[in-house]
Design an enzyme around this catalytic site. Sequence first.
Site, PDB file in Angstrom:
ATOM      1  N   LYS A  70       0.757  -1.277  -0.059  1.00 45.34           N
ATOM      2  CA  LYS A  70      -0.045   0.107   0.029  1.00 45.34           C
ATOM      3  C   LYS A  70       0.935   1.245  -0.024  1.00 45.34           C
ATOM      4  O   LYS A  70       0.533   2.504  -0.047  1.00 45.34           O
ATOM      5  CB  LYS A  70      -0.895   0.039   1.317  1.00 45.34           C
ATOM      6  CG  LYS A  70      -1.839  -1.269   1.246  1.00 45.34           C
ATOM      7  CD  LYS A  70      -2.733  -1.353  -0.253  1.00 45.34           C
ATOM      8  CE  LYS A  70      -3.773  -0.129  -0.406  1.00 45.34           C
ATOM      9  NZ  LYS A  70      -4.791  -0.743  -1.224  1.00 45.34           N
ATOM     10  N   SER A 116      -2.814 -12.335   3.640  1.00 45.97           N
ATOM     11  CA  SER A 116      -3.405 -12.270   2.048  1.00 45.97           C
ATOM     12  C   SER A 116      -2.396 -12.778   1.311  1.00 45.97           C
ATOM     13  O   SER A 116      -2.400 -13.412   0.112  1.00 45.97           O
ATOM     14  CB  SER A 116      -3.712 -10.704   1.618  1.00 45.97           C
ATOM     15  OG  SER A 116      -2.674  -9.935   1.998  1.00 45.97           O
TER      16      SER A 116
HETATM   17  C1  LIG Z   1      -2.833  -7.428   3.345  1.00 47.55           C
HETATM   18  C2  LIG Z   1      -3.230  -6.726   2.414  1.00 47.55           C
HETATM   19  N1  LIG Z   1      -3.485  -7.530   1.262  1.00 47.55           N
HETATM   20  C3  LIG Z   1      -4.038  -7.095   0.135  1.00 47.55           C
HETATM   21  C4  LIG Z   1      -4.478  -5.850   0.007  1.00 47.55           C
HETATM   22  C5  LIG Z   1      -5.331  -5.536  -1.131  1.00 47.55           C
HETATM   23  O1  LIG Z   1      -4.693  -4.748  -2.273  1.00 47.55           O
HETATM   24  P1  LIG Z   1      -5.624  -3.799  -3.076  1.00 47.55           P
HETATM   25  O2  LIG Z   1      -6.297  -2.861  -2.352  1.00 47.55           O
HETATM   26  O3  LIG Z   1      -4.737  -3.055  -3.888  1.00 47.55           O
HETATM   27  O4  LIG Z   1      -6.678  -4.652  -3.606  1.00 47.55           O
HETATM   28  C6  LIG Z   1      -4.561  -5.186   1.102  1.00 47.55           C
HETATM   29  C7  LIG Z   1      -4.900  -3.789   1.047  1.00 47.55           C
HETATM   30  O5  LIG Z   1      -6.024  -3.218   0.736  1.00 47.55           O
HETATM   31  C8  LIG Z   1      -3.704  -5.503   2.347  1.00 47.55           C
HETATM   32  O6  LIG Z   1      -3.627  -4.618   3.054  1.00 47.55           O
END
Ligand SMILES: Cc1ncc(COP(=O)(O)O)c(C=O)c1O
Lengths: 93, 311
Positions: free
Chosen positions: B55, B272
């Site tokens: 991010k 994630s």
């Molecule tokens: C730990 C984590 N994984 C995945 C994401 C997903 O990324 P994006 O917002 O670009 O879809 C985020 C952020 O929202 C995140 O904080």
Amino acid sequence: MPSIKIPTPLRPYTEGKQIISIEGETVGEALSFLLSLHPELKEHFYKEDGQLSRFANIFLGNKHIITLQDLETPLLEEDILRIIPSIAGGIDL
Amino acid sequence: MNTLTLEKLDMQVDSLPARVGNTPLLPLRRVTLGLPPSVNIYAKAEWFNPGGSIKDRAALNIIQTAIANGDLTPKKRLLDSTSGNTGIAYATFGAAMGIPVTLALPENASKERIAILRSLGVDLILTEASEGPEGSMKVVREMLAKSPDKYFYANQYGNPANWLAHYQSTGPEIFNQTGGTITHFIAVMGTSGTMMGTGRYLREQNPQIELIAGQPTKPLHGLEGMKHMQSALHPDIYDAQLHDRVVEIETDEAYTMVRRLAREEGLFVGLSAGAAAVAALHVAEELDEGVVVTIFPDAGYKYLSNEELWR
Ligand SMILES: Cc1ncc(COP(=O)(O)O)c(C=O)c1O
């Protein structure tokens, strides 16, 4: 009548309703009542083996029901139950 | 005084913003055992960013774009809703650049995230847990409506600078790091910025590259950072037509993978990232040959209080 607050991700299964009046003397009875009104919710509360899902945390006030008497926790007229989605590691309010 | 001396000595002065991006692309070697040698999986190690997650790219581009446009002026506070990593990134660059930050997040966000945000000096507003991220967004919009001159609303769910960050950096980096050989790109989605920006760039380079989005199987899940798009309010920047398909991931599969990545690959990553690896393996298992690339958004530190994960 006690009521139960539905979290945003489950509102598609309650016709968008945010708060629902429920009947029941205990949390368990209230949950059964809710699931009889909205049977589609069932798979989000229970796992395939019949255990309560750990991602649907039921709170009475600021307390998780497992810190009270779990599904046997008695409910008062004015009680509001909340279903709180678990965000990893942060469910104790 | 310090900087002056450094400049006089003609030393290279570094900066946090300069360190965003250009993260390593690491091969997975053990969790991939059983795949044919002609199928390889690579993960973009996004915790190498100064704020600790992918991010940083979006937050920095949002801030820099707003300064350039004149939307973020010296008297304003940056305001947004976030469940964590974007907030940490705003707070990091905000502190470094002298921009005060106000953030709304659900009261059940993990302890580590709340503690990090407080440590970085953020003005935090905790919103009702059962209203989720949508509830935080609503509170932010009300605050903005009341005092429009006080805030710059960063709006990560609707600000094109979010996905453009990935179009301008994540996408080109992946294409170059694979020497243009990438065949499949997999990203899990929160705001969807990573998928939208990286996906669009890769598509333009080679329309054959398959774009696959990772999603939790159910609306209630334990995969922090990920949105279940079917039951959530769609982010304004999200275009469901961009990706070719969606792979669904169970929380338990992702937890198991997080432990395996730590213990078998030495990659101590977040939930994630575990989910992304599960999705990448599903995709790779169907292939005879391919260069599969996914994103590991952050490291494992912020998930240590999750006892179930590390048991
Ligand atoms: C730990 C984590 N994984 C995945 C994401 C997903 O990324 P994006 O917002 O670009 O879809 C985020 C952020 O929202 C995140 O904080």
